[in-house]
Design a protein around this motif. Sequence first.
Motif, PDB file in Angstrom:
ATOM      1  N   ILE A   4       0.843  -1.203   0.000  1.00 23.68           N
ATOM      2  CA  ILE A   4       0.000   0.000   0.000  1.00 23.68           C
ATOM      3  C   ILE A   4       0.873   1.246   0.000  1.00 23.68           C
ATOM      4  O   ILE A   4       0.640   2.199  -0.758  1.00 23.68           O
ATOM      5  N   ILE A   5       1.903   1.245   0.843  1.00 19.80           N
ATOM      6  CA  ILE A   5       2.803   2.396   0.916  1.00 19.80           C
ATOM      7  C   ILE A   5       3.532   2.584  -0.410  1.00 19.80           C
ATOM      8  O   ILE A   5       3.682   3.713  -0.901  1.00 19.80           O
ATOM      9  N   ASN A   6       3.981   1.485  -1.011  1.00 20.99           N
ATOM     10  CA  ASN A   6       4.664   1.571  -2.303  1.00 20.99           C
ATOM     11  C   ASN A   6       3.731   2.124  -3.379  1.00 20.99           C
ATOM     12  O   ASN A   6       4.148   2.911  -4.240  1.00 20.99           O
ATOM     13  N   TYR A   7       2.473   1.703  -3.337  1.00 24.23           N
ATOM     14  CA  TYR A   7       1.501   2.184  -4.316  1.00 24.23           C
ATOM     15  C   TYR A   7       1.314   3.693  -4.193  1.00 24.23           C
ATOM     16  O   TYR A   7       1.345   4.421  -5.197  1.00 24.23           O
ATOM     17  N   PHE A   8       1.142   4.175  -2.965  1.00 22.13           N
ATOM     18  CA  PHE A   8       0.926   5.604  -2.765  1.00 22.13           C
ATOM     19  C   PHE A   8       2.193   6.409  -3.070  1.00 22.13           C
ATOM     20  O   PHE A   8       2.105   7.560  -3.505  1.00 22.13           O
ATOM     21  N   SER A   9       3.356   5.819  -2.852  1.00 16.93           N
ATOM     22  CA  SER A   9       4.596   6.540  -3.129  1.00 16.93           C
ATOM     23  C   SER A   9       4.798   6.797  -4.611  1.00 16.93           C
ATOM     24  O   SER A   9       5.544   7.709  -4.999  1.00 16.93           O
ATOM     25  N   GLU A  10       4.162   6.008  -5.453  1.00 13.00           N
ATOM     26  CA  GLU A  10       4.291   6.178  -6.898  1.00 13.00           C
ATOM     27  C   GLU A  10       3.264   7.143  -7.477  1.00 13.00           C
ATOM     28  O   GLU A  10       3.329   7.498  -8.657  1.00 13.00           O
ATOM     29  N   LEU A  11       2.299   7.562  -6.670  1.00 16.74           N
ATOM     30  CA  LEU A  11       1.253   8.467  -7.141  1.00 16.74           C
ATOM     31  C   LEU A  11       1.672   9.925  -7.002  1.00 16.74           C
ATOM     32  O   LEU A  11       2.521  10.267  -6.176  1.00 16.74           O
ATOM     33  N   ASN A  12       1.055  10.768  -7.817  1.00 12.65           N
ATOM     34  CA  ASN A  12       1.148  12.197  -7.568  1.00 12.65           C
ATOM     35  C   ASN A  12       0.558  12.470  -6.191  1.00 12.65           C
ATOM     36  O   ASN A  12      -0.527  11.981  -5.875  1.00 12.65           O
ATOM     37  N   PRO A  13       1.258  13.231  -5.328  1.00 17.94           N
ATOM     38  CA  PRO A  13       0.776  13.414  -3.946  1.00 17.94           C
ATOM     39  C   PRO A  13      -0.630  13.988  -3.838  1.00 17.94           C
ATOM     40  O   PRO A  13      -1.369  13.644  -2.913  1.00 17.94           O
ATOM     41  N   VAL A  14      -1.017  14.860  -4.774  1.00 18.98           N
ATOM     42  CA  VAL A  14      -2.378  15.392  -4.728  1.00 18.98           C
ATOM     43  C   VAL A  14      -3.384  14.286  -5.023  1.00 18.98           C
ATOM     44  O   VAL A  14      -4.429  14.172  -4.360  1.00 18.98           O
ATOM     45  N   LEU A  15      -3.057  13.439  -5.998  1.00 20.79           N
ATOM     46  CA  LEU A  15      -3.922  12.301  -6.305  1.00 20.79           C
ATOM     47  C   LEU A  15      -3.937  11.316  -5.141  1.00 20.79           C
ATOM     48  O   LEU A  15      -4.986  10.733  -4.820  1.00 20.79           O
ATOM     49  N   ALA A  16      -2.786  11.134  -4.500  1.00 13.44           N
ATOM     50  CA  ALA A  16      -2.718  10.251  -3.336  1.00 13.44           C
ATOM     51  C   ALA A  16      -3.598  10.773  -2.211  1.00 13.44           C
ATOM     52  O   ALA A  16      -4.287  10.000  -1.531  1.00 13.44           O
ATOM     53  N   ALA A  17      -3.600  12.089  -2.005  1.00  9.91           N
ATOM     54  CA  ALA A  17      -4.459  12.694  -0.981  1.00  9.91           C
ATOM     55  C   ALA A  17      -5.922  12.456  -1.304  1.00  9.91           C
ATOM     56  O   ALA A  17      -6.737  12.184  -0.416  1.00  9.91           O
ATOM     57  N   LEU A  18      -6.267  12.561  -2.596  1.00 10.89           N
ATOM     58  CA  LEU A  18      -7.646  12.324  -3.018  1.00 10.89           C
ATOM     59  C   LEU A  18      -8.048  10.882  -2.753  1.00 10.89           C
ATOM     60  O   LEU A  18      -9.129  10.622  -2.196  1.00 10.89           O
ATOM     61  N   TYR A  19      -7.200   9.930  -3.113  1.00  8.55           N
ATOM     62  CA  TYR A  19      -7.510   8.518  -2.903  1.00  8.55           C
ATOM     63  C   TYR A  19      -7.624   8.199  -1.410  1.00  8.55           C
ATOM     64  O   TYR A  19      -8.542   7.487  -0.981  1.00  8.55           O
ATOM     65  N   ALA A  20      -6.679   8.707  -0.624  1.00  9.79           N
ATOM     66  CA  ALA A  20      -6.674   8.409   0.813  1.00  9.79           C
ATOM     67  C   ALA A  20      -7.905   8.977   1.494  1.00  9.79           C
ATOM     68  O   ALA A  20      -8.530   8.309   2.337  1.00  9.79           O
ATOM     69  N   SER A  21      -8.287  10.208   1.150  1.00 10.59           N
ATOM     70  CA  SER A  21      -9.452  10.820   1.784  1.00 10.59           C
ATOM     71  C   SER A  21     -10.757  10.224   1.257  1.00 10.59           C
ATOM     72  O   SER A  21     -11.764  10.216   1.975  1.00 10.59           O
ATOM     73  N   THR A  22     -10.742   9.708   0.031  1.00  8.59           N
ATOM     74  CA  THR A  22     -11.917   8.984  -0.460  1.00  8.59           C
ATOM     75  C   THR A  22     -12.121   7.706   0.344  1.00  8.59           C
ATOM     76  O   THR A  22     -13.257   7.318   0.647  1.00  8.59           O
TER      77      THR A  22
END
Length: 271
Positions: A4-22
């Motif tokens: 999970i951490i590796n997946y989020f580390s490869e995302l654009n941080p703004v997109l990662a914030a969107l996914y995490a808050s969703t």
Amino acid sequence: MDCIINYFSELNPVLAALYASTFTWLVTALGAAFVFFFRTLNRNFMDAMLGFTGGVMVAASIWSLLVPAIDMSNGEGFSRVLPAVAGFLMGAGVLFALDKLLPHFHVNFKQVEGVKSPWQKTTLLGLAITLHNIPEGLAVGVLFGAVAAGVPEASIGGAVALAIGIGLQNLPEGIAVAMPLRRMGISRRKSFYYGQLSAIVEPVSAVLGAVAVAFFTPLLPYALAFAAGAMMFVVVEEVIPEAQQNKDSDWATLGFIGGFILMMSLDVALG
């Protein structure tokens, strides 16, 4: 967890914030969905869950937000803690002002707060929900924004841990909003709707927080502490008083301790 951490580390941080808050929003919806299966829940269970929510939010405010804010501040002694103090006061102050000025309805306290308004209770409830959940989404977004800015004190693991912790405490939040509405005679579908609505604002505030911090890196210590102050205001103003309404407050206290330990452990282990 590493995947999970590796997946989020490869995302654009703004997109990662969107996914995490969703994710945090969907967990709230899961809690609100309890109204389709139960009309009421044991009061001690609800108090424990509300206490758990408060414990997670306090631990997240300290370990995920205030400690990094202080670590990334320059100076020595009192000058080093000043940005965190200023940001914390601003966050709590903004929520305090909104709580006094914005008309909103507390379903659990059955009372309207803020300036007088002719709006219906459902509208006032929506405003209360928005007021409550903006700080949580903002906290997630600011931390992911700190990762985007390359701040050493911020890690993708810590941001993921914060999202997981807020998601876990959103489950009882969804229940705590939807269940009282159901007891008031509102249909299951509408109770669920308003329950899940309690976190739909989180993805919006998370994205805004991530974008703002990515562009204004010098404000990061203030932004982290701002989110912490806003979250702590919500805990003291709403979560803890609601959990302590029952005469037997032991369940709420134990839930708070459990939530604090879990969030602290997540942040230290993953961050």
